[in-house]
Design an enzyme around this catalytic site. Structure first.
Site, PDB file in Angstrom:
ATOM      1  N   TYR A   1      -1.050   0.150  10.556  1.00 47.02           N
ATOM      2  CA  TYR A   1      -1.432  -0.278   9.328  1.00 47.02           C
ATOM      3  C   TYR A   1      -0.238   0.076   8.332  1.00 47.02           C
ATOM      4  O   TYR A   1       0.280  -0.711   7.543  1.00 47.02           O
ATOM      5  CB  TYR A   1      -2.613   0.243   8.789  1.00 47.02           C
ATOM      6  CG  TYR A   1      -3.118  -0.121   7.268  1.00 47.02           C
ATOM      7  CD1 TYR A   1      -3.233  -1.380   7.079  1.00 47.02           C
ATOM      8  CD2 TYR A   1      -3.172   0.876   6.234  1.00 47.02           C
ATOM      9  CE1 TYR A   1      -3.560  -1.686   5.693  1.00 47.02           C
ATOM     10  CE2 TYR A   1      -3.294   0.431   5.138  1.00 47.02           C
ATOM     11  CZ  TYR A   1      -3.583  -0.992   4.713  1.00 47.02           C
ATOM     12  OH  TYR A   1      -3.763  -1.305   3.406  1.00 47.02           O
TER      13      TYR A   1
ATOM     14  N   SER B   1       1.075  -1.176   0.076  1.00 49.87           N
ATOM     15  CA  SER B   1       0.031  -0.100  -0.094  1.00 49.87           C
ATOM     16  C   SER B   1       0.921   1.131  -0.184  1.00 49.87           C
ATOM     17  O   SER B   1       2.081   1.335   0.485  1.00 49.87           O
ATOM     18  CB  SER B   1      -0.885  -0.069   0.986  1.00 49.87           C
ATOM     19  OG  SER B   1      -1.311   1.327   1.454  1.00 49.87           O
TER      20      SER B   1
END
Ligand code: NDP
Ligand code: 8X3
Length: 250
Positions: free
Chosen positions: A150, A137
């Site tokens: 995250y 990501s």
């Protein structure tokens, strides 16, 4: 023509579900994993048991993962591609207000389970000169408020991908880190604990990435000539860009 086999994790939703459709349409067989067995069964019902083999288990359950691998039917046992896609973000709070259990769950799924499945499949991927596509990501490269653990897990995925490439040097195994930005899947509903309105608001008017966009990207990466490796690929919607640093003043 030899039919190739991909194991796609997180196949019940979003990127993974779209990737199953893309690879089956392209003539591959797919091992589809995720927790929601009924969604996996729907894939089998739609495409047939000779194209999709469903394995329902929680990625954090290593014994279940190993059992699913050991029980693969012979027709699905030779894996050419691992798509490490299963993952999640939980929470948007800053670190000092975050829930530790949520942090641990993200590490367990996004990092520990990903490396466990990779370790399990590496011997045969080497034997078959296969490929690994890791879904990282942009949050692993760009800090944003609430990204804390995250983003940390995705920085791990990006770096693990590069380190894998180095260790696999000379084996012919290809490794890719795909690093998407804002994409409309179930991701934000999961992150917010089921807040569909918050998810709709986040994506409204932004024309975010779709599951099909990333499925097509995975397909392209996996089907390039064997001498080419797309090492890292950052993908954002045109509507998204980085916004620099912040300064606090007393
Ligand atoms: P979705 O929530 O739509 O899909 C996530 C998938 O992960 C589901 O299939 C889910 O299956 C699976 N999963 C989650 N936890 C577990 C678990 N414990 N065991 C097994 N499977 C699990 O989100 P996306 O498609 O967007 O996310 C896919 C990947 O892409 C993730 O790694 C995410 O971090 C990454 N990503 C997403 C972006 C976005 O903006 N959407 C951008 C960049 C990266 P089930 O619930 O059935 O177990
Ligand atoms: C999901 C993308 O930037 O919303 O990985 O965290 S982001």
């Amino acid at each position: 023509m030899t039919i190739k086999t991909a194991w796609i994790t997180g196949a019940t939703s979003g990127f993974g579900a779209a990737a199953v459709e893309r690879f089956v349409a392209g003539g591959w067989q797919v091992i589809a994993s995720g927790r929601r067995a009924e969604r996996l069964q729907a894939l089998v019902d739609r495409h047939g048991a000779e194209r999709v083999h469903a394995v329902a288990f929680d990625m954090r359950d290593e014994a279940a993962m190993r059992a699913a691998h050991a029980a693969l039917p012979a027709a699905f046992a030779n894996i050419d591609l691992l798509v490490n896609n299963a993952g999640l973000a939980l929470g948007t709070a800053p670190a000092q207000q975050a829930d530790l259990a949520q942090w641990k769950q993200m590490i367990d799924v996004n990092v520990t389970a990903l490396v466990t499945l990779t370790h399990l499949l590496l011997p045969q991927l080497v034997e078959r000169r296969g490929a690994i596509v890791n879904i990282s990501s942009i949050s692993g490269s760009y800090a944003y408020r609430g990204g804390n653990v995250y983003g940390g897990t995705k920085a791990f995925v990006t770096q693990f991908s590069q380190n894998l490439r180095t260790d696999l040097h000379g084996t012919g195994v290809r490794v890719t880190s795909i690093e998407p930005g804002m994409a409309q899947t179930e991701f934000t509903v999961v992150r917010t604990g089921g807040d569909q309105a918050a998810s709709d608001k986040l994506y409204a008017g932004a024309q975010p990435i779709t599951g099909n966009d990333i499925a097509e990207t995975i397909w392209w990466v996996a089907n390039l000539p064997a001498h080419l490796d797309i090492c890292r690929l950052e993908v954002m919607p045109v509507s998204q860009s980085a916004a620099g640093l912040q300064v606090h003043r007393d």
